[in-house]
Scaffold this motif. Structure first.
Motif, mmCIF file in Angstrom:
data_model
loop_
_atom_site.group_PDB
_atom_site.id
_atom_site.type_symbol
_atom_site.label_atom_id
_atom_site.label_comp_id
_atom_site.label_asym_id
_atom_site.label_seq_id
_atom_site.Cartn_x
_atom_site.Cartn_y
_atom_site.Cartn_z
ATOM 1 N N GLU A 1 0.934 -1.047 -0.134
ATOM 2 C CA GLU A 1 0.067 0.095 -0.048
ATOM 3 C C GLU A 1 0.954 1.232 -0.097
ATOM 4 O O GLU A 1 0.583 2.196 -0.509
ATOM 5 N N ARG A 2 2.063 1.293 0.665
ATOM 6 C CA ARG A 2 2.773 2.433 0.531
ATOM 7 C C ARG A 2 3.595 2.601 -0.692
ATOM 8 O O ARG A 2 3.481 3.779 -1.153
ATOM 9 N N MET A 3 4.037 1.541 -1.176
ATOM 10 C CA MET A 3 4.512 1.555 -2.371
ATOM 11 C C MET A 3 3.679 2.088 -3.684
ATOM 12 O O MET A 3 3.955 2.670 -4.537
ATOM 13 N N ALA A 4 2.143 1.603 -3.588
ATOM 14 C CA ALA A 4 1.374 1.881 -4.498
ATOM 15 C C ALA A 4 1.054 3.575 -4.598
ATOM 16 O O ALA A 4 0.616 3.894 -5.773
ATOM 17 N N GLY A 5 1.246 4.309 -3.464
ATOM 18 C CA GLY A 5 0.902 5.658 -3.585
ATOM 19 C C GLY A 5 2.320 6.441 -3.490
ATOM 20 O O GLY A 5 2.387 7.739 -3.784
ATOM 21 N N ARG A 6 3.419 5.845 -3.944
ATOM 22 C CA ARG A 6 4.626 6.536 -3.903
ATOM 23 C C ARG A 6 4.622 7.347 -5.381
ATOM 24 O O ARG A 6 4.662 7.038 -6.179
ATOM 25 N N GLY A 7 4.952 8.510 -5.115
ATOM 26 C CA GLY A 7 5.370 9.518 -6.237
ATOM 27 C C GLY A 7 3.928 9.885 -7.119
ATOM 28 O O GLY A 7 3.957 10.523 -8.036
ATOM 29 N N LYS A 8 2.900 9.599 -6.267
ATOM 30 C CA LYS A 8 1.483 9.940 -6.917
ATOM 31 C C LYS A 8 0.974 11.094 -6.125
ATOM 32 O O LYS A 8 1.323 11.301 -5.128
ATOM 33 N N GLN A 9 -0.337 11.740 -6.837
ATOM 34 C CA GLN A 9 -1.113 12.570 -6.042
ATOM 35 C C GLN A 9 -2.063 11.349 -5.001
ATOM 36 O O GLN A 9 -2.921 10.520 -5.814
ATOM 37 N N CYS A 10 -2.016 11.518 -3.842
ATOM 38 C CA CYS A 10 -2.729 10.814 -3.106
ATOM 39 C C CYS A 10 -4.136 11.494 -2.709
ATOM 40 O O CYS A 10 -4.362 12.636 -2.333
ATOM 41 N N VAL A 11 -5.078 10.682 -2.670
ATOM 42 C CA VAL A 11 -6.432 11.169 -2.258
ATOM 43 C C VAL A 11 -7.151 10.166 -1.238
ATOM 44 O O VAL A 11 -6.953 9.081 -1.141
ATOM 45 N N THR A 12 -7.901 10.793 -0.253
ATOM 46 C CA THR A 12 -8.374 10.040 0.803
ATOM 47 C C THR A 12 -10.113 10.420 0.899
ATOM 48 O O THR A 12 -10.177 11.384 0.279
ATOM 49 N N CYS A 13 -10.651 9.636 1.735
ATOM 50 C CA CYS A 13 -12.056 9.826 1.933
ATOM 51 C C CYS A 13 -12.519 10.767 2.987
ATOM 52 O O CYS A 13 -13.623 11.082 3.497
ATOM 53 N N SER A 14 -11.387 10.905 3.962
ATOM 54 C CA SER A 14 -11.563 11.466 5.069
ATOM 55 C C SER A 14 -10.420 12.049 5.874
ATOM 56 O O SER A 14 -9.381 11.883 5.474
ATOM 57 N N ASP A 15 -10.358 13.078 6.771
ATOM 58 C CA ASP A 15 -9.403 13.457 7.622
ATOM 59 C C ASP A 15 -8.570 12.440 8.402
ATOM 60 O O ASP A 15 -7.498 12.644 8.422
ATOM 61 N N MET A 16 -9.429 11.523 8.733
ATOM 62 C CA MET A 16 -8.794 10.545 9.478
ATOM 63 C C MET A 16 -8.096 9.624 8.896
ATOM 64 O O MET A 16 -6.734 9.303 9.385
ATOM 65 N N VAL A 17 -8.443 9.325 7.502
ATOM 66 C CA VAL A 17 -7.477 8.343 6.535
ATOM 67 C C VAL A 17 -6.243 9.231 6.081
ATOM 68 O O VAL A 17 -5.164 8.929 6.115
ATOM 69 N N ALA A 18 -6.438 10.618 6.078
ATOM 70 C CA ALA A 18 -5.304 11.346 5.612
ATOM 71 C C ALA A 18 -4.413 11.549 6.721
ATOM 72 O O ALA A 18 -3.074 11.694 6.419
ATOM 73 N N HIS A 19 -4.812 11.417 7.912
ATOM 74 C CA HIS A 19 -3.771 11.394 8.952
ATOM 75 C C HIS A 19 -2.970 10.204 9.082
ATOM 76 O O HIS A 19 -1.767 10.165 9.324
ATOM 77 N N GLU A 20 -3.698 9.007 8.734
ATOM 78 C CA GLU A 20 -3.053 7.811 8.552
ATOM 79 C C GLU A 20 -1.839 7.597 7.639
ATOM 80 O O GLU A 20 -0.802 7.195 7.733
ATOM 81 N N VAL A 21 -2.462 8.196 6.407
ATOM 82 C CA VAL A 21 -1.444 8.150 5.431
ATOM 83 C C VAL A 21 -0.248 9.098 5.608
ATOM 84 O O VAL A 21 0.849 8.591 5.213
#
Length: 238
Positions: free
Chosen positions: A56-76
């Protein structure tokens, strides 16, 4: 393709010519930590380290990351070091809005109007706090309970089970017809159901583990309905 959107543990090395986006609808690390008592030791390790820390970490590497909530943005940010843009789930507020009870639907579900009606959706899914909900139900026999999903160990004579899936078009009427929604989730990236219930004017007794619980906060009269410890059965009852 010019634009590629990936999700979950998939996406490592998959990119678009012009835009690459990875959508985090929760994280496997957050899930593994929240449900550590429900998972086997091996399952927890695989979720946290293989699916989370690595894939999951490598899947988002170097990309524009989007989440569904502030809680998930904090986790990311915490687990992967990525800054993600929050894009909440869309909801049709024309359909999900306050209105009268649907007495025909109440009768169809085997419920009556002489006692309060509580609803729990998520039977069969530990993430939704299934067994916590059942403990709450045991301690509140004065309430008629409607359970949606595939329940496993539900106490007898205290609930009605919506055995047939309700059509999505009937959900607004259902949410307007119950007195409250119980949402004791152990992990919930957003929970559209909480947002829909609030839009219908239905109180939600929820744990603080859902991303959309932020809709209940900000010094509103609904603040006391949020339970800090998701496993505190007595807090939900009170």
């Amino acid at each position: 393709p010019d634009i590629v959107i990936t999700n979950g543990p998939l996406g490592w090395g998959i990119r678009g010519k012009k835009l690459s986006i990875h959508y985090y609808h929760g994280t496997y690390i957050g899930y593994a930590e929240a449900l550590r008592d429900e998972l086997s030791p091996i399952g927890r390790v695989l979720l946290k380290y293989r699916d989370g820390m690595l894939l999951e970490r490598m899947a988002g590497r170097g990309k524009q990351c989007v989440t569904c909530s502030d809680m998930v943005a904090h986790e990311v940010k915490l687990y992967f070091g990525y800054t993600a843009q929050v894009v909440g789930h869309a909801m049709d507020v024309q359909r999900f809005s306050p209105g009268p009870r649907d007495f025909a639907l109440i009768g169809e579900l085997g419920l009556t109007t002489d006692r309060p009606i509580g609803m729990f959706a998520g039977a069969g899914r530990p993430m939704k706090g299934e067994f916590i909900a059942y403990e709450v139900i045991r301690r509140m026999p004065e309430v008629q309970w409607l359970i949606i999903g595939e329940p496993r160990a539900v106490p007898p004579d205290l609930y009605r089970w919506a055995r047939k899936p309700l059509h999505p078009d009937r959900m607004p009427a259902l949410l307007r017809s119950v007195d409250f929604l119980l949402a004791p989730s152990l992990y919930e990236p957003f929970s559209l159901l909480i947002a829909e219930a609030i839009a219908c004017g239905t109180p939600v007794v929820a744990s603080g583990c859902a991303g959309s619980v932020s809709l209940l906060m900000s010094n509103s009269p609904l603040d006391p309905l949020i339970v800090t410890n998701p496993r505190d059965v007595y807090a939900y009852v009170e």
